[in-house]
Design an enzyme around this catalytic site. Sequence first.
Site, PDB file in Angstrom:
ATOM      1  N   PRO A   1      47.197  43.903  72.547  1.00 14.47           N
ATOM      2  CA  PRO A   1      47.612  45.209  72.024  1.00 14.47           C
ATOM      3  C   PRO A   1      48.241  45.059  70.645  1.00 14.47           C
ATOM      4  CG  PRO A   1      48.362  44.891  74.296  1.00 14.47           C
ATOM      5  CD  PRO A   1      47.842  43.567  73.819  1.00 14.47           C
ATOM      6  N   LEU A   2      47.830  45.922  69.725  1.00 19.48           N
ATOM      7  CA  LEU A   2      48.345  45.823  68.352  1.00 19.48           C
ATOM      8  C   LEU A   2      49.854  46.038  68.308  1.00 19.48           C
ATOM      9  CD1 LEU A   2      45.590  47.628  66.235  1.00 19.48           C
ATOM     10  CD2 LEU A   2      46.044  45.183  66.427  1.00 19.48           C
ATOM     11  N   CYS A   3      50.377  46.850  69.229  1.00 21.96           N
ATOM     12  CA  CYS A   3      51.820  47.090  69.226  1.00 21.96           C
ATOM     13  C   CYS A   3      52.580  45.801  69.553  1.00 21.96           C
ATOM     14  CB  CYS A   3      52.186  48.190  70.212  1.00 21.96           C
ATOM     15  SG  CYS A   3      51.674  47.870  71.913  1.00 21.96           S
ATOM     16  N   THR A   4      52.002  44.981  70.450  1.00 17.19           N
ATOM     17  CA  THR A   4      52.634  43.692  70.775  1.00 17.19           C
ATOM     18  C   THR A   4      52.599  42.758  69.573  1.00 17.19           C
ATOM     19  OG1 THR A   4      52.031  43.886  73.107  1.00 17.19           O
ATOM     20  CG2 THR A   4      52.524  41.680  72.283  1.00 17.19           C
TER      21      THR A   4
ATOM     22  N   GLU B   1      55.140  44.265  66.882  1.00 15.09           N
ATOM     23  CA  GLU B   1      56.557  44.479  67.179  1.00 15.09           C
ATOM     24  C   GLU B   1      57.196  43.347  67.993  1.00 15.09           C
ATOM     25  OE1 GLU B   1      58.070  46.867  65.754  1.00 15.09           O
ATOM     26  OE2 GLU B   1      56.321  47.956  65.012  1.00 15.09           O
TER      27      GLU B   1
END
Length: 449
Positions: free
Chosen positions: A209-212, A215
């Site tokens: 996941p790009l959020c992982t 961030e």
Amino acid sequence: MADSMAQLSRSRDLDKLLLRPGHLVGPTFEPGPDLRDDLQQYARVLVVGAGGLGCELLKDLALSGFRNLEVIDMDRIEVSNLNRQFLFRLEDVGKPKAEVAAKRVMERVSGVNIVPHFCRIEDKELEFYNDFNIIVLGLDSIEARSYINAVACGFLEYDSDDKPREETIKPMVDGGTEGFKGHARIIVPGVTPCFECTIWLFPPQVKFPLCTLAETPRTAAHCIEYAHLIKWDEVHSGQTFDPDNPEHMQWVYQEAVKRAELFGIPGVTYSLTQGVVKNIIPAIASTNAIISAACALETLKIATGCSKTLSNYLTYNGVEGLHTKVTEFLKDKDCLVCGPGILIELDTSVTLQKFIDLLEEHPKLLLSRASVSHHGKNLYMQAPPVLEEMTRSNLNLRLFDLMDKIPKDIIHVTGTTSKGDHKTSCLRKLRVVFKGIDGVTDMDMAGGA
């Protein structure tokens, strides 16, 4: 005298296969010393890849009686290769794998001639591949396999009954390893399923996941994918990342190290960076040796007919004990790669430029930056710049004229296609039919619709 005795000892087991009949031989097998001599003199084999599996393949093929071998690989030797790529030494680090591997096998096996090619597989003209009787793959990339598969299938021609012409069949033997697991398969275009027919055998690449990544990275792989998928576009806006470009890979590695240090994550190495970006799983020497032996034996079977070939996919698993299994997969009759070719109907007025534009819009192709060739003649080449300049004037000419006014014929196009966010090189065979020309029947027009 010593060399003569060594030669006799080396060919002893081979002679048992080639000099006497058997119950499992192929339909055209004729035992005798002439067969062994023909194998050494006329059989030309190309090994694609000179890594862990490629090193084993070169050695095994040379010891199996093949004398005319060539090998192509674009990589240079790294320290991390030395634990399993047995042809290389510490002093070879930085040298081209293909050149060192060819030299080492020729030093060990007398009489064999191996020609190395230090370049990308896409850099070779299609006719280069057509010069070989058999192509053996020792690759670690799905994209590279797909490209070579398309090249070999591109030589295949069908007769009026949609039966493959035997003289145009370019057999391939494909091997692959993944830790303690591996496979060996034969691909006879038009007869057995090609690589694209069974692309579903390969699991999808792991996605984060790009959020992982942006961030909360938790692993070295997260840091590498952040540099690859996010940071690269931020810094190199508009420039496509090339995983085969050492400078691009080095940049991603350095950025991943910075990211890992920022979050206190250990384990980022250049080798791991290559593995994550190119989805490479490190190989094990014993698995390479087993799969190479199977591939070399299948190559010998194809070249001589000394035994029936594998039908058609062998899997090996050495994780817990030892397990091997052979599975016969079926050819996809609608395959875009090994089938008769995609039908393209055109007016004679269509220019080469318009044809290239149509390739980008065709729902089954979606090819961008297409290069076009016809019977080995480059009609238009996107690269290198010198060829692009030489063929640019053809863009405004009618494709019908460039194809020597042939009403229906096969042409080849190479370009890039997108799968999600990933772009890959591919080659496609097209059956071009010009409408309203004598020699084109209604059956021709209906057959590929």
